[in-house]
Scaffold this motif. Sequence first.
Motif, mmCIF file in Angstrom:
data_model
loop_
_atom_site.group_PDB
_atom_site.id
_atom_site.type_symbol
_atom_site.label_atom_id
_atom_site.label_comp_id
_atom_site.label_asym_id
_atom_site.label_seq_id
_atom_site.Cartn_x
_atom_site.Cartn_y
_atom_site.Cartn_z
ATOM 1 N N VAL A 71 0.627 25.155 13.121
ATOM 2 C CA VAL A 71 1.488 26.234 12.674
ATOM 3 C C VAL A 71 0.606 27.343 12.104
ATOM 4 C CG1 VAL A 71 3.322 26.888 11.083
ATOM 5 C CG2 VAL A 71 3.339 24.604 12.143
ATOM 6 N N PRO A 119 5.333 28.668 15.080
ATOM 7 C CA PRO A 119 5.364 27.199 14.994
ATOM 8 C C PRO A 119 4.549 26.558 16.109
ATOM 9 C CG PRO A 119 7.345 27.993 16.036
ATOM 10 C CD PRO A 119 6.564 29.210 15.632
ATOM 11 N N HIS A 125 8.081 22.714 19.307
ATOM 12 C CA HIS A 125 8.862 22.295 18.132
ATOM 13 C C HIS A 125 10.126 23.152 18.049
ATOM 14 C CE1 HIS A 125 5.631 20.090 15.550
ATOM 15 N NE2 HIS A 125 5.723 19.619 16.773
ATOM 16 N N LEU A 146 12.325 24.714 12.650
ATOM 17 C CA LEU A 146 11.419 25.552 11.860
ATOM 18 C C LEU A 146 11.998 25.705 10.464
ATOM 19 C CD1 LEU A 146 9.549 28.713 13.018
ATOM 20 C CD2 LEU A 146 10.789 28.738 10.840
ATOM 21 N N ARG A 158 14.670 34.121 13.796
ATOM 22 C CA ARG A 158 13.792 33.398 14.715
ATOM 23 C C ARG A 158 14.115 33.881 16.120
ATOM 24 N NH1 ARG A 158 13.138 26.882 15.788
ATOM 25 N NH2 ARG A 158 11.082 27.042 16.751
ATOM 26 N N SER A 179 11.238 30.664 18.861
ATOM 27 C CA SER A 179 9.833 30.391 18.557
ATOM 28 C C SER A 179 9.432 31.053 17.248
ATOM 29 C CB SER A 179 8.952 30.856 19.713
ATOM 30 O OG SER A 179 7.604 30.588 19.439
ATOM 31 N N CYS A 199 5.578 27.883 5.952
ATOM 32 C CA CYS A 199 6.411 27.625 7.117
ATOM 33 C C CYS A 199 6.040 26.253 7.666
ATOM 34 C CB CYS A 199 6.157 28.708 8.161
ATOM 35 S SG CYS A 199 7.007 28.473 9.727
ATOM 36 N N SER A 248 7.136 23.274 10.956
ATOM 37 C CA SER A 248 7.928 23.011 12.149
ATOM 38 C C SER A 248 7.929 21.519 12.439
ATOM 39 C CB SER A 248 7.412 23.804 13.362
ATOM 40 O OG SER A 248 6.147 23.338 13.805
ATOM 41 N N GLN A 256 7.254 16.982 9.063
ATOM 42 C CA GLN A 256 7.167 18.424 9.217
ATOM 43 C C GLN A 256 5.699 18.830 9.098
ATOM 44 O OE1 GLN A 256 9.892 20.374 6.469
ATOM 45 N NE2 GLN A 256 11.524 18.933 6.959
#
Lengths: 114, 114
Positions: free
Chosen positions: A4, A25, A29, A32, A69, A73, A92, A94, A103
Amino acid sequence: GAGVSQSPSNKVTEKGKDVELRCDPISGHTALYWYRQSLGQGLEFLIYFQGNSAPDKSGLPSDRFSAERTGGSVSTLTIQRTQQEDSAVYLCASSLGQLYNEQFFGPGTRLTVL
Amino acid sequence: DQQVKQNSPSLSVQEGRISILNCDYTNSMFDYFLWYKKYPAEGPTFLISISSIKDKNEDGRFTVFLNKSAKHLSLHIVPSQPGDSAVYFCAAKPSGAGSYQLTFGKGTKLSVIP
């Protein structure tokens, strides 16, 4: 593969200005997440995107915060009329999807509001 | 109201000895628990996790123990190494609605002394 990524790594802004933070991300994935970590605190959930579903915005602290988003993506977190209490590290993450527990986090953006 | 608590902000351990990091939670809906490790200026990285149907999960030098009745979990690192020096976050997620949302503790800074 690439992890990420987030940009910028650091952002210093004046109170009242708007800022945009970007998250890219891991490819593939679908989920997010945005978190923030204020000084001496744990990570605080902000918003969650899953595929094309409506995002869960329940963690956004005020209506000055928004996120989108595009194309499932890249995500952008926007803070309008920044305040000093917005100073934090914005992280952040993902994951493969909602059912996947792990995550993967980016390095974060350190935001300082003067 | 903190739902995940890490009551020790810091811990110092001699190299080669055992490190024990503790975490308590209050929400009985939590059914999956994770430990993340964070170095300065980096995002948290996943370390180990445990489902509520288990009481122990082991991965190399890292073992997580879960005591559901006490709503307590701990991370054991044996033997501790200087490279383990980092901030460790305990996180939990619920079953059902909002099951993607991780709730984090404030972290414990581990220092392993050579």
